[in-house]
Design a protein around this motif. Structure first.
Motif, PDB file in Angstrom:
ATOM      1  N   GLY A  42      -9.665  35.852 -10.843  1.00  0.00           N
ATOM      2  CA  GLY A  42      -8.932  37.075 -11.103  1.00  0.00           C
ATOM      3  C   GLY A  42      -7.442  36.912 -11.253  1.00  0.00           C
ATOM      4  N   LYS A  43      -6.960  35.667 -11.241  1.00  0.00           N
ATOM      5  CA  LYS A  43      -5.524  35.434 -11.346  1.00  0.00           C
ATOM      6  C   LYS A  43      -5.210  34.554 -12.538  1.00  0.00           C
ATOM      7  CE  LYS A  43      -4.461  35.967  -6.432  1.00  0.00           C
ATOM      8  NZ  LYS A  43      -3.771  35.364  -5.263  1.00  0.00           N
ATOM      9  N   GLN A  44      -3.946  34.569 -12.929  1.00  0.00           N
ATOM     10  CA  GLN A  44      -3.513  33.712 -14.026  1.00  0.00           C
ATOM     11  C   GLN A  44      -3.356  32.270 -13.550  1.00  0.00           C
ATOM     12  OE1 GLN A  44       0.089  35.512 -15.566  1.00  0.00           O
ATOM     13  NE2 GLN A  44      -1.070  36.712 -17.055  1.00  0.00           N
ATOM     14  N   ARG A  45      -3.459  31.368 -14.487  1.00  0.00           N
ATOM     15  CA  ARG A  45      -3.223  29.962 -14.178  1.00  0.00           C
ATOM     16  C   ARG A  45      -1.756  29.786 -13.802  1.00  0.00           C
ATOM     17  NH1 ARG A  45      -5.760  25.471 -18.110  1.00  0.00           N
ATOM     18  NH2 ARG A  45      -7.507  26.875 -17.675  1.00  0.00           N
ATOM     19  N   GLU A  46      -1.514  29.008 -12.762  1.00  0.00           N
ATOM     20  CA  GLU A  46      -0.148  28.824 -12.278  1.00  0.00           C
ATOM     21  C   GLU A  46       0.148  27.358 -12.034  1.00  0.00           C
ATOM     22  OE1 GLU A  46       0.371  30.796  -8.516  1.00  0.00           O
ATOM     23  OE2 GLU A  46      -1.095  29.538  -7.487  1.00  0.00           O
ATOM     24  N   GLU A  88      -5.712  30.564   0.560  1.00  0.00           N
ATOM     25  CA  GLU A  88      -5.033  30.954  -0.675  1.00  0.00           C
ATOM     26  C   GLU A  88      -4.938  29.804  -1.680  1.00  0.00           C
ATOM     27  OE1 GLU A  88      -4.427  33.798   2.322  1.00  0.00           O
ATOM     28  OE2 GLU A  88      -3.732  31.719   2.403  1.00  0.00           O
ATOM     29  N   ASP A  89      -5.248  28.603  -1.240  1.00  0.00           N
ATOM     30  CA  ASP A  89      -5.237  27.449  -2.143  1.00  0.00           C
ATOM     31  C   ASP A  89      -6.551  27.308  -2.905  1.00  0.00           C
ATOM     32  OD1 ASP A  89      -3.496  25.744   0.467  1.00  0.00           O
ATOM     33  OD2 ASP A  89      -2.609  26.526  -1.395  1.00  0.00           O
ATOM     34  N   THR A  90      -7.520  28.121  -2.572  1.00  0.00           N
ATOM     35  CA  THR A  90      -8.800  28.075  -3.268  1.00  0.00           C
ATOM     36  C   THR A  90      -8.615  28.416  -4.734  1.00  0.00           C
ATOM     37  OG1 THR A  90     -10.078  28.636  -1.298  1.00  0.00           O
ATOM     38  CG2 THR A  90     -11.083  29.123  -3.439  1.00  0.00           C
ATOM     39  N   ALA A  91      -9.057  27.509  -5.603  1.00  0.00           N
ATOM     40  CA  ALA A  91      -8.870  27.691  -7.043  1.00  0.00           C
ATOM     41  C   ALA A  91      -9.523  26.533  -7.779  1.00  0.00           C
ATOM     42  CB  ALA A  91      -7.387  27.744  -7.395  1.00  0.00           C
ATOM     43  N   VAL A  92      -9.579  26.668  -9.084  1.00  0.00           N
ATOM     44  CA  VAL A  92      -9.903  25.526  -9.930  1.00  0.00           C
ATOM     45  C   VAL A  92      -8.585  24.853 -10.289  1.00  0.00           C
ATOM     46  CG1 VAL A  92     -10.893  24.741 -12.111  1.00  0.00           C
ATOM     47  CG2 VAL A  92     -11.947  26.655 -10.869  1.00  0.00           C
TER      48      VAL A  92
END
Length: 115
Positions: A42-46, A88-92
């Protein structure tokens, strides 16, 4: 063309550590910057961290002091040591390299921080 192969993602508990690695092959003899981005649901790539060929680094404020980027110019590899991980670090996480004016992306590796 440049091919990027990432490794090192997985599941870790809050406070734990993981190390991501990325190897570049193909037309990689003129790599400029190498780095890592991430995208949470649900968030933009950062941007997470980048490093130029000369060793200049740039980190997202949210990871400063916890993550460390390193690269081996001879082997065309870049790594990301991630310490004190939180949910909060959970991501691809995506490896990226810039060759001349072209940006290449890896396929992404999942990092999940959960108890």
């Amino acid at each position: 063309q440049v091919q990027l192969v990432e490794s090192g993602g997985g599941l870790v508990q809050p406070g734990g550590s993981l190390r991501l690695s990325c190897a570049a092959s193909g037309s990689s003899s003129s790599i400029n910057a190498m780095g890592w981005y991430r995208q949470a649901p649900g968030k933009q790539r950062e941007l997470v961290a980048t490093m130029t060929g000369g060793g200049r680094t740039n980190y997202a404020d949210s990871v400063k002091g916890r993550f460390t980027i390193s690269r081996d110019n001879a082997k065309n590899t870049v790594s990301l040591q991630m310490n004190r991980l939180n949910v909060e670090d959970t991501a691809v996480y995506y490896c990226t390299v810039i060759v001349a004016v072209t940006t290449y992306w890896g396929q992404g590796t999942q990092v999940t921080v959960s108890s």
